[in-house]
Design a protein around this motif. Sequence first.
Motif, PDB file in Angstrom:
ATOM      1  N   ALA A  56       0.892  -1.130   0.190  1.00 11.31           N
ATOM      2  CA  ALA A  56      -0.062   0.019   0.110  1.00 11.31           C
ATOM      3  C   ALA A  56       0.937   1.194   0.050  1.00 11.31           C
ATOM      4  CB  ALA A  56      -0.986   0.040   1.137  1.00 11.31           C
ATOM      5  N   ARG A  57       0.470   2.466  -0.857  1.00 13.55           N
ATOM      6  CA  ARG A  57       1.170   3.402  -0.704  1.00 13.55           C
ATOM      7  C   ARG A  57      -0.010   4.554  -0.596  1.00 13.55           C
ATOM      8  NH1 ARG A  57       6.660   3.641  -1.454  1.00 13.55           N
ATOM      9  NH2 ARG A  57       6.485   5.681  -2.334  1.00 13.55           N
ATOM     10  N   ASN A  58      -0.481   4.517   0.594  1.00 15.31           N
ATOM     11  CA  ASN A  58      -1.773   5.220   0.789  1.00 15.31           C
ATOM     12  C   ASN A  58      -1.525   5.801   2.513  1.00 15.31           C
ATOM     13  OD1 ASN A  58      -2.222   2.973   2.483  1.00 15.31           O
ATOM     14  ND2 ASN A  58      -3.697   2.216   0.991  1.00 15.31           N
ATOM     15  N   LEU A  59      -2.468   5.780   3.013  1.00 13.74           N
ATOM     16  CA  LEU A  59      -2.601   6.301   4.432  1.00 13.74           C
ATOM     17  C   LEU A  59      -1.714   5.356   5.149  1.00 13.74           C
ATOM     18  CD1 LEU A  59      -3.648   7.638   7.081  1.00 13.74           C
ATOM     19  CD2 LEU A  59      -5.496   6.011   7.070  1.00 13.74           C
ATOM     20  N   LEU A  60      -1.760   3.974   5.150  1.00 17.39           N
ATOM     21  CA  LEU A  60      -0.908   3.108   5.902  1.00 17.39           C
ATOM     22  C   LEU A  60       0.818   3.430   5.446  1.00 17.39           C
ATOM     23  CD1 LEU A  60      -0.381   0.670   7.504  1.00 17.39           C
ATOM     24  CD2 LEU A  60      -0.380  -0.728   5.576  1.00 17.39           C
ATOM     25  N   PHE A  61       1.120   3.797   4.624  1.00 17.74           N
ATOM     26  CA  PHE A  61       2.345   4.056   4.097  1.00 17.74           C
ATOM     27  C   PHE A  61       2.898   5.165   4.675  1.00 17.74           C
ATOM     28  CE2 PHE A  61       5.451   6.557   1.194  1.00 17.74           C
ATOM     29  CZ  PHE A  61       6.273   5.749   1.183  1.00 17.74           C
ATOM     30  N   HIS A  62       2.080   6.285   4.984  1.00 22.33           N
ATOM     31  CA  HIS A  62       2.495   7.785   5.498  1.00 22.33           C
ATOM     32  C   HIS A  62       2.505   7.375   6.997  1.00 22.33           C
ATOM     33  CE1 HIS A  62       2.355   9.919   1.950  1.00 22.33           C
ATOM     34  NE2 HIS A  62       1.139   9.539   1.524  1.00 22.33           N
ATOM     35  N   VAL A  63       1.629   6.660   7.572  1.00 18.61           N
ATOM     36  CA  VAL A  63       1.711   6.414   9.006  1.00 18.61           C
ATOM     37  C   VAL A  63       3.026   5.343   9.324  1.00 18.61           C
ATOM     38  CG1 VAL A  63       0.701   4.946  11.041  1.00 18.61           C
ATOM     39  CG2 VAL A  63      -0.911   6.559   9.383  1.00 18.61           C
ATOM     40  N   VAL A 105       5.979   5.444   7.573  1.00 13.21           N
ATOM     41  CA  VAL A 105       6.868   6.228   7.426  1.00 13.21           C
ATOM     42  C   VAL A 105       7.188   7.129   8.826  1.00 13.21           C
ATOM     43  CG1 VAL A 105       8.001   8.238   6.066  1.00 13.21           C
ATOM     44  CG2 VAL A 105       6.827   6.225   5.061  1.00 13.21           C
ATOM     45  N   GLU A 106       6.045   7.804   9.063  1.00 12.37           N
ATOM     46  CA  GLU A 106       6.339   8.795  10.470  1.00 12.37           C
ATOM     47  C   GLU A 106       6.455   7.934  11.339  1.00 12.37           C
ATOM     48  OE1 GLU A 106       2.750  11.048  12.784  1.00 12.37           O
ATOM     49  OE2 GLU A 106       3.044  11.792  10.577  1.00 12.37           O
ATOM     50  N   ASP A 107       5.835   6.943  11.662  1.00 14.19           N
ATOM     51  CA  ASP A 107       6.015   6.118  12.854  1.00 14.19           C
ATOM     52  C   ASP A 107       7.553   5.225  13.216  1.00 14.19           C
ATOM     53  OD1 ASP A 107       3.912   7.075  13.832  1.00 14.19           O
ATOM     54  OD2 ASP A 107       2.664   5.111  13.910  1.00 14.19           O
ATOM     55  N   ASN A 108       8.028   5.131  11.949  1.00 14.95           N
ATOM     56  CA  ASN A 108       9.183   4.335  11.856  1.00 14.95           C
ATOM     57  C   ASN A 108      10.689   5.192  11.322  1.00 14.95           C
ATOM     58  OD1 ASN A 108      10.433   2.269  12.203  1.00 14.95           O
ATOM     59  ND2 ASN A 108      10.421   1.395  10.241  1.00 14.95           N
ATOM     60  N   HIS A 157      10.903   5.699   7.479  1.00 19.20           N
ATOM     61  CA  HIS A 157      11.161   4.343   6.626  1.00 19.20           C
ATOM     62  C   HIS A 157       9.997   3.445   6.752  1.00 19.20           C
ATOM     63  CE1 HIS A 157      12.855   0.644   5.149  1.00 19.20           C
ATOM     64  NE2 HIS A 157      12.737  -0.010   6.206  1.00 19.20           N
ATOM     65  N   ALA A 158       9.241   3.243   5.783  1.00 19.17           N
ATOM     66  CA  ALA A 158       8.200   2.057   5.688  1.00 19.17           C
ATOM     67  C   ALA A 158       8.868   0.764   5.583  1.00 19.17           C
ATOM     68  CB  ALA A 158       7.238   2.344   4.278  1.00 19.17           C
ATOM     69  N   PRO A 159       8.691  -0.092   6.282  1.00 24.01           N
ATOM     70  CA  PRO A 159       9.334  -1.493   6.102  1.00 24.01           C
ATOM     71  C   PRO A 159       8.643  -2.184   5.061  1.00 24.01           C
ATOM     72  CG  PRO A 159       7.843  -1.524   8.011  1.00 24.01           C
ATOM     73  CD  PRO A 159       8.125   0.031   7.383  1.00 24.01           C
ATOM     74  N   LYS A 166      10.974  -9.631  12.159  1.00 24.12           N
ATOM     75  CA  LYS A 166       9.768  -9.665  13.145  1.00 24.12           C
ATOM     76  C   LYS A 166       9.529  -8.124  13.770  1.00 24.12           C
ATOM     77  CE  LYS A 166       8.555 -12.914  16.589  1.00 24.12           C
ATOM     78  NZ  LYS A 166       8.935 -13.970  17.218  1.00 24.12           N
ATOM     79  N   GLU A 167      10.421  -7.426  13.736  1.00 22.33           N
ATOM     80  CA  GLU A 167      10.412  -6.091  14.081  1.00 22.33           C
ATOM     81  C   GLU A 167       9.396  -5.382  12.888  1.00 22.33           C
ATOM     82  OE1 GLU A 167      14.862  -6.231  12.838  1.00 22.33           O
ATOM     83  OE2 GLU A 167      13.381  -7.388  13.924  1.00 22.33           O
ATOM     84  N   ASP A 168       9.577  -5.548  11.616  1.00 19.40           N
ATOM     85  CA  ASP A 168       8.759  -4.773  10.789  1.00 19.40           C
ATOM     86  C   ASP A 168       7.165  -5.399  10.856  1.00 19.40           C
ATOM     87  OD1 ASP A 168      11.088  -3.679   9.748  1.00 19.40           O
ATOM     88  OD2 ASP A 168      11.228  -4.861   8.082  1.00 19.40           O
ATOM     89  N   ILE A 169       6.881  -6.388  11.263  1.00 14.40           N
ATOM     90  CA  ILE A 169       5.539  -6.892  11.543  1.00 14.40           C
ATOM     91  C   ILE A 169       5.139  -6.181  12.754  1.00 14.40           C
ATOM     92  CG2 ILE A 169       4.369  -8.878  12.346  1.00 14.40           C
ATOM     93  CD1 ILE A 169       4.928  -9.172   9.524  1.00 14.40           C
ATOM     94  N   GLY A 170       5.891  -6.009  13.963  1.00 16.58           N
ATOM     95  CA  GLY A 170       5.277  -5.089  14.672  1.00 16.58           C
ATOM     96  C   GLY A 170       5.219  -3.747  14.423  1.00 16.58           C
ATOM     97  N   THR A 171       5.926  -3.169  13.694  1.00 17.87           N
ATOM     98  CA  THR A 171       5.989  -1.786  13.238  1.00 17.87           C
ATOM     99  C   THR A 171       4.357  -1.764  12.382  1.00 17.87           C
ATOM    100  OG1 THR A 171       8.069  -1.434  12.943  1.00 17.87           O
ATOM    101  CG2 THR A 171       6.685   0.012  11.710  1.00 17.87           C
ATOM    102  N   LEU A 172       4.211  -2.760  11.453  1.00 17.93           N
ATOM    103  CA  LEU A 172       2.906  -2.857  10.812  1.00 17.93           C
ATOM    104  C   LEU A 172       1.751  -2.842  11.569  1.00 17.93           C
ATOM    105  CD1 LEU A 172       1.568  -3.009   8.053  1.00 17.93           C
ATOM    106  CD2 LEU A 172       1.630  -5.256   8.377  1.00 17.93           C
ATOM    107  N   ASN A 173       1.730  -3.859  12.784  1.00 18.33           N
ATOM    108  CA  ASN A 173       0.753  -4.113  13.540  1.00 18.33           C
ATOM    109  C   ASN A 173       0.469  -2.598  14.466  1.00 18.33           C
ATOM    110  OD1 ASN A 173      -0.097  -6.504  13.152  1.00 18.33           O
ATOM    111  ND2 ASN A 173       1.662  -7.405  14.385  1.00 18.33           N
ATOM    112  N   LYS A 174       1.440  -2.009  14.653  1.00 19.02           N
ATOM    113  CA  LYS A 174       1.237  -0.642  15.481  1.00 19.02           C
ATOM    114  C   LYS A 174       0.644   0.653  14.709  1.00 19.02           C
ATOM    115  CE  LYS A 174       5.302  -1.051  18.539  1.00 19.02           C
ATOM    116  NZ  LYS A 174       6.540  -0.784  18.990  1.00 19.02           N
ATOM    117  N   ALA A 175       1.001   0.220  13.262  1.00 19.03           N
ATOM    118  CA  ALA A 175       0.400   1.555  12.308  1.00 19.03           C
ATOM    119  C   ALA A 175      -1.162   1.068  12.083  1.00 19.03           C
ATOM    120  CB  ALA A 175       0.989   1.386  11.026  1.00 19.03           C
ATOM    121  N   PHE A 176      -1.524  -0.043  12.093  1.00 18.92           N
ATOM    122  CA  PHE A 176      -2.944  -0.381  12.029  1.00 18.92           C
ATOM    123  C   PHE A 176      -3.671  -0.072  13.419  1.00 18.92           C
ATOM    124  CE2 PHE A 176      -2.049  -3.424   8.442  1.00 18.92           C
ATOM    125  CZ  PHE A 176      -2.749  -2.735   7.279  1.00 18.92           C
TER     126      PHE A 176
END
Length: 169
Positions: free
Chosen positions: A88-95, A97-100, A103-105, A117-127
Amino acid sequence: MLHDAKKMANALNDAEEYPVRDWDALKIPKKHGIYMFSEGGRRLYIGSATGSSGIRGRLHTQVYPTRIHPKEGPWTVENPPPKSVRDARNLLFHVLVEDNNGHAPKPARESPWWPKKEDIGTLNKAFERIHKMTVRWVAAPQDNPDPKNTAIRAEHCAICLLQPKYVAK
């Protein structure tokens, strides 16, 4: 058409706002239109919905609850998100990038799995963050002869008028 686009852009700011977490209770139209995500009163992201499923379909790809909270629990290396979520290059991508730290994993193109594993954690936090946001929308007028192009123009008008934090690239 431009007149309708300006009206839609102006109406977006005053449209009713709904918590993303209440997805199942929302009556989201299957019409072309525009939408905006907000967080704590800040306008974050404005987009247009021009596909055959309209606003409902577009929001579905952005925030559908099973993508936020998969039935099996949070995403894991063994249970990764689907490709459509990862790319996704949308809201999720921007979140992400901002939270990481800018860098968007992203997984390797040839791999269906997230690399760390830490990229999965970053994704879960973004959601989780998206789940706490609000969303509003405005559908193109019924009598509009070209609702798809009107929605695209309305998105551009709304971005200029409302100046969200994130703008699609």
